[in-house]
Design a protein around this motif. Structure first.
Motif, PDB file in Angstrom:
ATOM      1  N   ALA A   1       0.830  -1.204   0.000  1.00  0.00           N
ATOM      2  CA  ALA A   1       0.000   0.000   0.000  1.00  0.00           C
ATOM      3  C   ALA A   1       0.865   1.255   0.000  1.00  0.00           C
ATOM      4  O   ALA A   1       0.610   2.214  -0.737  1.00  0.00           O
ATOM      5  CB  ALA A   1      -0.934  -0.004   1.216  1.00  0.00           C
ATOM      6  N   TYR A   2       1.910   1.247   0.820  1.00  0.00           N
ATOM      7  CA  TYR A   2       2.800   2.404   0.882  1.00  0.00           C
ATOM      8  C   TYR A   2       3.503   2.613  -0.463  1.00  0.00           C
ATOM      9  O   TYR A   2       3.662   3.744  -0.920  1.00  0.00           O
ATOM     10  CB  TYR A   2       3.832   2.214   1.987  1.00  0.00           C
ATOM     11  N   GLY A   3       3.923   1.513  -1.097  1.00  0.00           N
ATOM     12  CA  GLY A   3       4.567   1.627  -2.397  1.00  0.00           C
ATOM     13  C   GLY A   3       3.645   2.243  -3.429  1.00  0.00           C
ATOM     14  O   GLY A   3       4.070   3.071  -4.243  1.00  0.00           O
ATOM     15  N   ALA A   4       2.366   1.857  -3.395  1.00  0.00           N
ATOM     16  CA  ALA A   4       1.404   2.430  -4.336  1.00  0.00           C
ATOM     17  C   ALA A   4       1.187   3.917  -4.062  1.00  0.00           C
ATOM     18  O   ALA A   4       1.112   4.735  -4.978  1.00  0.00           O
ATOM     19  CB  ALA A   4       0.076   1.686  -4.249  1.00  0.00           C
ATOM     20  N   SER A   5       1.126   4.288  -2.779  1.00  0.00           N
ATOM     21  CA  SER A   5       0.916   5.703  -2.443  1.00  0.00           C
ATOM     22  C   SER A   5       2.141   6.541  -2.804  1.00  0.00           C
ATOM     23  O   SER A   5       2.024   7.698  -3.181  1.00  0.00           O
ATOM     24  CB  SER A   5       0.597   5.865  -0.954  1.00  0.00           C
ATOM     25  N   ALA A   6       3.339   5.924  -2.707  1.00  0.00           N
ATOM     26  CA  ALA A   6       4.575   6.655  -3.008  1.00  0.00           C
ATOM     27  C   ALA A   6       4.721   6.956  -4.495  1.00  0.00           C
ATOM     28  O   ALA A   6       5.484   7.839  -4.881  1.00  0.00           O
ATOM     29  CB  ALA A   6       5.779   5.865  -2.520  1.00  0.00           C
ATOM     30  N   ARG A   7       4.000   6.225  -5.341  1.00  0.00           N
ATOM     31  CA  ARG A   7       4.083   6.468  -6.786  1.00  0.00           C
ATOM     32  C   ARG A   7       3.325   7.725  -7.207  1.00  0.00           C
ATOM     33  O   ARG A   7       3.512   8.225  -8.299  1.00  0.00           O
ATOM     34  CB  ARG A   7       3.507   5.278  -7.558  1.00  0.00           C
ATOM     35  N   HIS A   8       2.448   8.194  -6.343  1.00  0.00           N
ATOM     36  CA  HIS A   8       1.629   9.351  -6.683  1.00  0.00           C
ATOM     37  C   HIS A   8       2.426  10.640  -6.512  1.00  0.00           C
ATOM     38  O   HIS A   8       3.157  10.800  -5.546  1.00  0.00           O
ATOM     39  CB  HIS A   8       0.376   9.419  -5.802  1.00  0.00           C
ATOM     40  N   GLU A   9       2.254  11.554  -7.454  1.00  0.00           N
ATOM     41  CA  GLU A   9       2.934  12.848  -7.330  1.00  0.00           C
ATOM     42  C   GLU A   9       2.353  13.649  -6.178  1.00  0.00           C
ATOM     43  O   GLU A   9       3.040  14.395  -5.517  1.00  0.00           O
ATOM     44  CB  GLU A   9       2.801  13.634  -8.639  1.00  0.00           C
ATOM     45  N   LYS A  10       1.071  13.483  -5.938  1.00  0.00           N
ATOM     46  CA  LYS A  10       0.413  14.209  -4.853  1.00  0.00           C
ATOM     47  C   LYS A  10      -0.332  13.213  -3.973  1.00  0.00           C
ATOM     48  O   LYS A  10      -1.149  12.434  -4.448  1.00  0.00           O
ATOM     49  CB  LYS A  10      -0.579  15.233  -5.418  1.00  0.00           C
ATOM     50  N   VAL A  11      -0.014  13.199  -2.691  1.00  0.00           N
ATOM     51  CA  VAL A  11      -0.657  12.264  -1.781  1.00  0.00           C
ATOM     52  C   VAL A  11      -2.104  12.680  -1.542  1.00  0.00           C
ATOM     53  O   VAL A  11      -2.387  13.836  -1.253  1.00  0.00           O
ATOM     54  CB  VAL A  11       0.098  12.221  -0.428  1.00  0.00           C
ATOM     55  N   GLU A  12      -3.024  11.716  -1.695  1.00  0.00           N
ATOM     56  CA  GLU A  12      -4.440  11.978  -1.450  1.00  0.00           C
ATOM     57  C   GLU A  12      -4.851  11.217  -0.195  1.00  0.00           C
ATOM     58  O   GLU A  12      -4.795   9.995  -0.157  1.00  0.00           O
ATOM     59  CB  GLU A  12      -5.277  11.528  -2.648  1.00  0.00           C
ATOM     60  N   PHE A  13      -5.255  11.949   0.827  1.00  0.00           N
ATOM     61  CA  PHE A  13      -5.547  11.299   2.098  1.00  0.00           C
ATOM     62  C   PHE A  13      -6.949  10.699   2.142  1.00  0.00           C
ATOM     63  O   PHE A  13      -7.327  10.097   3.129  1.00  0.00           O
ATOM     64  CB  PHE A  13      -5.345  12.293   3.244  1.00  0.00           C
TER      65      PHE A  13
ATOM     66  N   ILE B   1      -6.560 -15.297  -1.234  1.00  0.00           N
ATOM     67  CA  ILE B   1      -5.634 -14.165  -1.232  1.00  0.00           C
ATOM     68  C   ILE B   1      -5.520 -13.618   0.192  1.00  0.00           C
ATOM     69  O   ILE B   1      -6.409 -13.811   1.025  1.00  0.00           O
ATOM     70  CB  ILE B   1      -6.105 -13.017  -2.159  1.00  0.00           C
ATOM     71  N   TYR B   2      -4.398 -12.967   0.476  1.00  0.00           N
ATOM     72  CA  TYR B   2      -4.287 -12.120   1.663  1.00  0.00           C
ATOM     73  C   TYR B   2      -4.841 -10.759   1.256  1.00  0.00           C
ATOM     74  O   TYR B   2      -4.469 -10.221   0.214  1.00  0.00           O
ATOM     75  CB  TYR B   2      -2.837 -11.967   2.087  1.00  0.00           C
ATOM     76  N   PHE B   3      -5.722 -10.203   2.077  1.00  0.00           N
ATOM     77  CA  PHE B   3      -6.397  -8.956   1.704  1.00  0.00           C
ATOM     78  C   PHE B   3      -6.333  -7.964   2.859  1.00  0.00           C
ATOM     79  O   PHE B   3      -6.566  -8.315   4.017  1.00  0.00           O
ATOM     80  CB  PHE B   3      -7.861  -9.241   1.349  1.00  0.00           C
ATOM     81  N   GLY B   4      -5.986  -6.722   2.540  1.00  0.00           N
ATOM     82  CA  GLY B   4      -5.943  -5.667   3.549  1.00  0.00           C
ATOM     83  C   GLY B   4      -6.337  -4.329   2.970  1.00  0.00           C
ATOM     84  O   GLY B   4      -6.163  -4.086   1.768  1.00  0.00           O
ATOM     85  N   CYS B   5      -6.882  -3.467   3.812  1.00  0.00           N
ATOM     86  CA  CYS B   5      -7.306  -2.118   3.397  1.00  0.00           C
ATOM     87  C   CYS B   5      -6.469  -1.089   4.157  1.00  0.00           C
ATOM     88  O   CYS B   5      -6.377  -1.154   5.388  1.00  0.00           O
ATOM     89  CB  CYS B   5      -8.779  -1.880   3.709  1.00  0.00           C
ATOM     90  N   TYR B   6      -5.916  -0.139   3.429  1.00  0.00           N
ATOM     91  CA  TYR B   6      -5.051   0.876   4.033  1.00  0.00           C
ATOM     92  C   TYR B   6      -5.386   2.259   3.494  1.00  0.00           C
ATOM     93  O   TYR B   6      -5.947   2.403   2.407  1.00  0.00           O
ATOM     94  CB  TYR B   6      -3.579   0.559   3.729  1.00  0.00           C
ATOM     95  N   LYS B   7      -5.010   3.267   4.279  1.00  0.00           N
ATOM     96  CA  LYS B   7      -5.128   4.644   3.814  1.00  0.00           C
ATOM     97  C   LYS B   7      -3.889   5.417   4.240  1.00  0.00           C
ATOM     98  O   LYS B   7      -3.144   4.992   5.132  1.00  0.00           O
ATOM     99  CB  LYS B   7      -6.381   5.311   4.381  1.00  0.00           C
ATOM    100  N   ASN B   8      -3.653   6.540   3.592  1.00  0.00           N
ATOM    101  CA  ASN B   8      -2.509   7.381   3.925  1.00  0.00           C
ATOM    102  C   ASN B   8      -2.680   8.012   5.299  1.00  0.00           C
ATOM    103  O   ASN B   8      -3.795   8.299   5.737  1.00  0.00           O
ATOM    104  CB  ASN B   8      -2.344   8.493   2.889  1.00  0.00           C
ATOM    105  N   SER B   9      -1.560   8.229   5.965  1.00  0.00           N
ATOM    106  CA  SER B   9      -1.554   8.884   7.262  1.00  0.00           C
ATOM    107  C   SER B   9      -0.424   9.908   7.284  1.00  0.00           C
ATOM    108  O   SER B   9       0.691   9.588   6.871  1.00  0.00           O
ATOM    109  CB  SER B   9      -1.336   7.860   8.382  1.00  0.00           C
ATOM    110  N   PRO B  10      -0.678  11.139   7.730  1.00  0.00           N
ATOM    111  CA  PRO B  10       0.379  12.143   7.755  1.00  0.00           C
ATOM    112  C   PRO B  10       1.501  11.805   8.735  1.00  0.00           C
ATOM    113  O   PRO B  10       2.618  12.280   8.578  1.00  0.00           O
ATOM    114  CB  PRO B  10      -0.350  13.425   8.188  1.00  0.00           C
ATOM    115  N   ASP B  11       1.232  10.942   9.717  1.00  0.00           N
ATOM    116  CA  ASP B  11       2.258  10.598  10.706  1.00  0.00           C
ATOM    117  C   ASP B  11       2.937   9.278  10.381  1.00  0.00           C
ATOM    118  O   ASP B  11       4.140   9.213  10.185  1.00  0.00           O
ATOM    119  CB  ASP B  11       1.641  10.527  12.111  1.00  0.00           C
TER     120      ASP B  11
END
Length: 232
Positions: A102-114, A129-139
């Motif tokens: 998830a972090y790798g996918a978020s790091a590919r974005h030019e602008k982080v969308e929270f 499958i192994y399945f997980g849900c994640y979101k960006n966090s400023p901390d």
């Protein structure tokens, strides 16, 4: 602000990947031979530290990928991190491999969308499958929205949240029969290589260390996701 600490990163969930973060930069080593992990990991760590003139006891933290992944491989990485942690009282940063994706996918974005949700899938056994849900966090960089599970693609319970952009992360979304296409405007990205993943382990480990999200060596456990293992 420059990161002035010393951090070792270990990922033996598939093969063996190591990373070292110092005030002068980052160093990486990756081996794709999973069966050699137990023999290679300690000599390679020693070589990395010696090249930087660093002693193990000087490490401020160890970031370790806890899985899911190869059960034997996970035990190797976790055991090494625990041994160093116990021997030298080094804080541990335990990071799920699904969180890394998830972090790798978020790091590919030019602008982080929270408001973006990363729905991560990795192959397990059979049709699961192994399945997980994640979101960006400023901390902490990335945080889990729901507990990780093992499930078949047709049984995935997709979190429906109004106004949230969805990103499907992982190879199973490209080859399986999931219902991810019902989300209009959703994006899909594949899993990254071990060389990219170990960099993300260092980066995410740094963020979590600064946020104080650390555990002791005694608290570190492999993340098998399944509680009742039907294979080892």
């Amino acid at each position: 602000m420059a990161f002035r600490e010393l951090m070792l990163a270990i990922d033996t969930s598939s093969g063996c990947s190591l990373g070292l973060l110092t005030p002068l930069g980052e160093t990486f080593w990756v081996s794709h031979a999973e069966r050699q992990s137990a023999h290679e990991i300690l000599p390679e760590i020693e070589k990395m530290l010696r090249a930087e003139k660093i002693y193990v006891q000087e490490l401020n933290a160890i970031a370790v990928a806890t899985g899911p992944g190869s059960f034997t491989g996970l035990r190797i990485g976790v055991s090494v991190a625990q041994a160093f942690g116990f021997a030298h009282d080094i804080p541990i940063i335990a990071i799920s491999n699904l969180a890394l994706l998830a972090y790798g996918a978020s790091a590919r974005h030019e602008k982080v969308e929270f408001n973006e949700m990363f729905l991560v899938a990795e192959e397990a056994r059979g049709q699961e499958i192994y399945f997980g849900c994640y979101k960006n966090s400023p901390d902490g960089g990335i945080v889990a929205v729901e507990p990780e599970v093992v499930v078949s693609l047709d049984e995935v319970a997709y979190p429906i949240k109004p106004g949230v952009k969805n990103c499907f992360v992982g190879d199973p979304w490209f080859t399986g029969s999931g219902k991810e296409n019902v989300f209009p405007g959703a994006s899909k990205v594949r899993s990254e290589s071990e060389s990219r993943s170990i960099k993300h382990l260092l980066d995410l480990g740094r963020l979590r260390f600064l946020a104080g999200t650390v555990i002791s060596a005694g608290e570190l456990m492999p993340n098998y996701v399944k509680e009742d293992l039907d294979y080892v």
